[in-house]
Enzyme design. Structure first.
Site, mmCIF file in Angstrom:
data_model
loop_
_atom_site.group_PDB
_atom_site.id
_atom_site.type_symbol
_atom_site.label_atom_id
_atom_site.label_comp_id
_atom_site.label_asym_id
_atom_site.label_seq_id
_atom_site.Cartn_x
_atom_site.Cartn_y
_atom_site.Cartn_z
ATOM 1 N N GLU A 136 -1.843 5.415 -0.509
ATOM 2 C CA GLU A 136 -3.244 4.903 0.163
ATOM 3 C C GLU A 136 -2.997 5.894 1.427
ATOM 4 O O GLU A 136 -2.260 5.519 2.177
ATOM 5 C CB GLU A 136 -3.266 3.600 0.295
ATOM 6 C CG GLU A 136 -4.512 3.425 1.061
ATOM 7 C CD GLU A 136 -4.656 1.816 1.280
ATOM 8 O OE1 GLU A 136 -5.466 1.383 2.347
ATOM 9 O OE2 GLU A 136 -4.203 1.253 0.509
ATOM 10 N N CYS A 170 -7.509 2.044 8.259
ATOM 11 C CA CYS A 170 -8.259 3.118 7.589
ATOM 12 C C CYS A 170 -9.567 2.907 7.551
ATOM 13 O O CYS A 170 -10.292 3.520 7.083
ATOM 14 C CB CYS A 170 -7.389 3.225 6.204
ATOM 15 S SG CYS A 170 -7.428 1.889 5.100
#
Length: 177
Positions: A136, A170
């Site tokens: 990720e 994020c």
């Protein structure tokens, strides 16, 4: 290619059979970031343990105690000792530990959450052992407001997102949006 019309013509039915087999692949390395360390570690360690794999956790050097606490809780819950290991290098030692995790043939999979630059480096370093990788990588969440939106609510949500965890996740709205 995977389905065909049903005999009565009312829908589709699968062709053949599909089967998923879950089996342990070996030792998994989990390299986690400093933000939300409990969530990042547990969401990677849980599935690995469920599949029968042992885990080596390399937490951020900024949050090593979280990983050690999770390891202790796992042992208290009955996970056998040595199934979860934690390695906690300082900032200077982190690159060497990352390289070892990538190049050690006993590590079969690396799960990484972090920057795109480090993700690329881990991919390069893992190439010689052809490791399985799940990553990720650094996100950049767009903030889109449609014409029919409640603008006041959108502004409130955007500000809340921008400052979530001091803007260090994020899914935070980027500064230039």
């Amino acid at each position: 290619p995977f389905s065909q019309p049903s005999a009565d013509g009312t829908g589709m039915v699968p062709k053949g059979h599909a089967m998923a087999i879950q089996q342990a692949i070996g030792v998994i390395a989990v390299i986690s970031p400093w933000n939300h360390p409990s969530a990042m570690i547990t969401r990677n360690v849980g599935p690995a343990l469920a599949a029968g794999c042992s885990v080596v956790i390399k937490p951020s050097e900024l949050t090593p105690l979280t990983a050690l606490a999770i390891q202790g809780l796992a042992y208290q819950a009955g996970i056998p000792e040595h199934v979860i290991q934690v390695v906690t290098p300082d900032t200077a030692g982190t690159p060497a530990v990352g390289l070892e995790l990538c190049q050690n043939p006993r590590i079969r999979h690396i799960s990484f959450t972090g920057s795109t630059a480090v993700g690329k480096l881990l991919m390069q370093q893992s190439a010689s052992t052809v490791k399985r990788l799940s990553m990720e990588l650094g996100g950049n969440a767009p903030f889109i407001v449609f014409e029919d939106a409640d603008v006041d609510q959108a502004v409130e949500a955007g500000v809340a997102s921008k400052f979530r965890n001091a803007g260090q996740t994020c899914v935070c709205v980027p500064i230039d949006s």
